[in-house]
Design a protein around this motif. Structure first.
Motif, PDB file in Angstrom:
ATOM      1  N   UNK A   1       0.862  -1.183   0.000  1.00 11.73           N
ATOM      2  CA  UNK A   1       0.000   0.000   0.000  1.00 11.73           C
ATOM      3  C   UNK A   1       0.897   1.232   0.000  1.00 11.73           C
ATOM      4  N   UNK A   2       0.386   2.314  -0.546  1.00 16.64           N
ATOM      5  CA  UNK A   2       1.162   3.547  -0.586  1.00 16.64           C
ATOM      6  C   UNK A   2       2.382   3.456  -1.478  1.00 16.64           C
ATOM      7  N   UNK A   3       2.306   2.642  -2.522  1.00 17.04           N
ATOM      8  CA  UNK A   3       3.455   2.487  -3.397  1.00 17.04           C
ATOM      9  C   UNK A   3       3.492   3.591  -4.451  1.00 17.04           C
ATOM     10  N   UNK A   4       4.657   3.763  -5.050  1.00 17.38           N
ATOM     11  CA  UNK A   4       4.851   4.684  -6.173  1.00 17.38           C
ATOM     12  C   UNK A   4       5.703   3.963  -7.198  1.00 17.38           C
ATOM     13  N   UNK A   5       5.318   4.057  -8.457  1.00 16.59           N
ATOM     14  CA  UNK A   5       6.036   3.365  -9.520  1.00 16.59           C
ATOM     15  C   UNK A   5       6.452   4.371 -10.584  1.00 16.59           C
ATOM     16  N   UNK A   6       7.734   4.340 -10.975  1.00 18.83           N
ATOM     17  CA  UNK A   6       8.265   5.271 -11.960  1.00 18.83           C
ATOM     18  C   UNK A   6       9.067   4.515 -13.011  1.00 18.83           C
ATOM     19  N   UNK A   7       9.028   5.020 -14.239  1.00 23.07           N
ATOM     20  CA  UNK A   7       9.874   4.527 -15.321  1.00 23.07           C
ATOM     21  C   UNK A   7      11.207   5.253 -15.207  1.00 23.07           C
ATOM     22  N   UNK A   8      12.294   4.515 -15.044  1.00 23.83           N
ATOM     23  CA  UNK A   8      13.626   5.108 -14.884  1.00 23.83           C
ATOM     24  C   UNK A   8      14.586   4.438 -15.864  1.00 23.83           C
ATOM     25  N   UNK A   9      15.855   4.854 -15.786  1.00 22.55           N
ATOM     26  CA  UNK A   9      16.846   4.254 -16.667  1.00 22.55           C
ATOM     27  C   UNK A   9      16.752   4.806 -18.079  1.00 22.55           C
ATOM     28  N   UNK A  10      17.598   4.313 -18.947  1.00 27.19           N
ATOM     29  CA  UNK A  10      17.726   4.885 -20.285  1.00 27.19           C
ATOM     30  C   UNK A  10      16.491   4.693 -21.151  1.00 27.19           C
ATOM     31  N   UNK A  11      15.712   3.631 -20.928  1.00 29.19           N
ATOM     32  CA  UNK A  11      14.517   3.441 -21.751  1.00 29.19           C
ATOM     33  C   UNK A  11      13.439   4.468 -21.426  1.00 29.19           C
ATOM     34  N   UNK A  12      13.628   5.228 -20.348  1.00 30.17           N
ATOM     35  CA  UNK A  12      12.647   6.247 -19.964  1.00 30.17           C
ATOM     36  C   UNK A  12      12.955   7.605 -20.574  1.00 30.17           C
ATOM     37  N   UNK A  13      14.043   7.697 -21.346  1.00 37.38           N
ATOM     38  CA  UNK A  13      14.476   8.983 -21.907  1.00 37.38           C
ATOM     39  C   UNK A  13      14.385   8.923 -23.429  1.00 37.38           C
ATOM     40  N   UNK A  14      13.421   9.606 -24.040  1.00 38.03           N
ATOM     41  CA  UNK A  14      13.301   9.576 -25.493  1.00 38.03           C
ATOM     42  C   UNK A  14      14.595   9.980 -26.193  1.00 38.03           C
ATOM     43  N   UNK A  15      14.980   9.179 -27.180  1.00 41.07           N
ATOM     44  CA  UNK A  15      16.175   9.463 -27.964  1.00 41.07           C
ATOM     45  C   UNK A  15      17.459   8.861 -27.437  1.00 41.07           C
ATOM     46  N   UNK A  16      17.410   8.240 -26.254  1.00 38.99           N
ATOM     47  CA  UNK A  16      18.628   7.710 -25.653  1.00 38.99           C
ATOM     48  C   UNK A  16      18.808   6.232 -25.999  1.00 38.99           C
ATOM     49  N   UNK A  17      20.005   5.829 -26.489  1.00 42.27           N
ATOM     50  CA  UNK A  17      20.234   4.402 -26.715  1.00 42.27           C
ATOM     51  C   UNK A  17      20.243   3.658 -25.388  1.00 42.27           C
ATOM     52  N   UNK A  18      19.848   2.399 -25.425  1.00 40.21           N
ATOM     53  CA  UNK A  18      19.730   1.647 -24.167  1.00 40.21           C
ATOM     54  C   UNK A  18      19.789   0.159 -24.437  1.00 40.21           C
ATOM     55  N   UNK A  19      20.124  -0.583 -23.412  1.00 42.62           N
ATOM     56  CA  UNK A  19      19.867  -2.010 -23.470  1.00 42.62           C
ATOM     57  C   UNK A  19      18.349  -2.183 -23.464  1.00 42.62           C
TER      58      UNK A  19
END
Length: 201
Positions: free
Chosen positions: A61-79
């Protein structure tokens, strides 16, 4: 496991100790993919599934979920791995969230009780655009949460820093690494440089 963080570079022994089961070795170059515009939708799909499980009372309960890392940044190469950050009251209380996530195909892959009680759960066979997801679990109030989100938001809004990070990733990916975490740790200097600029604005 891979996470860019503000602590010391991890030794092979620390990497192996944190892993549940045998630590996966790269023993070569890190394969980066060009940014895929499907990645945010993959995150949103997983976030909806996780949110539904927790809303049913099957998880934290009371959780928060976020997209992080390179796949969360438009235009950035990533695994092609979707990194997510789940913020909960106490990551060590696995009974409060792991069963709900296990029902969705997530398995605990990493435990680091000495580093903010960090847990990482992994889901495989995720999507044609991204083979897997890493779900990092950290506690409410943890400074690493702020670092991850500040770094993500800086790269999203400052093209110069985004390109600096992209070039650093491309250069380092061409080197030989035993573990992916070694590659992540090698990015520490440029990550700290970008975070320092972000903190001043």
């Amino acid at each position: 496991m891979e996470h860019d963080n503000g602590r010391h570079r991890m030794t092979d022994e620390e990497i192996e100790t944190a892993q549940l089961g045998a630590a996966q070795q790269v023993n070569g170059q890190v394969a980066l993919s060009a940014y895929d515009p499907r990645w945010p939708a993959v995150f949103e799909r997983e976030a909806a599934l996780i949110g539904a499980r927790f809303a049913e009372g099957a998880g934290a309960s009371g959780f928060r979920l976020e997209h992080v890392g390179s796949t969360s940044v438009p235009g950035l190469p990533a695994k092609p791995v979707i990194d997510m950050l789940l913020i909960v009251p106490d990551p060590a209380d696995e009974a409060s969230y792991v069963p709900a996530l296990a029902a969705l195909g997530y398995e605990v892959a990493v435990r680091e009780p000495d580093w903010f009680e960090h847990r990482c759960l992994r889901k495989r066979d995720l999507d044609p655009s991204a083979g897997s997801a890493n779900l990092h679990v950290l506690p409410v109030g943890c400074p690493e949460n702020d670092r991850m989100l500040l770094f993500r938001d800086r790269l999203r809004t400052h093209p110069g820093d985004r390109e600096l990070y992209a070039e650093t990733k491309r250069e380092l990916a061409l080197r030989e690494w035993k573990y992916t975490q070694n590659y992540a740790d090698a990015k520490t200097e440029v990550v700290e440089e970008i975070l320092a600029r972000a903190a001043r604005t």
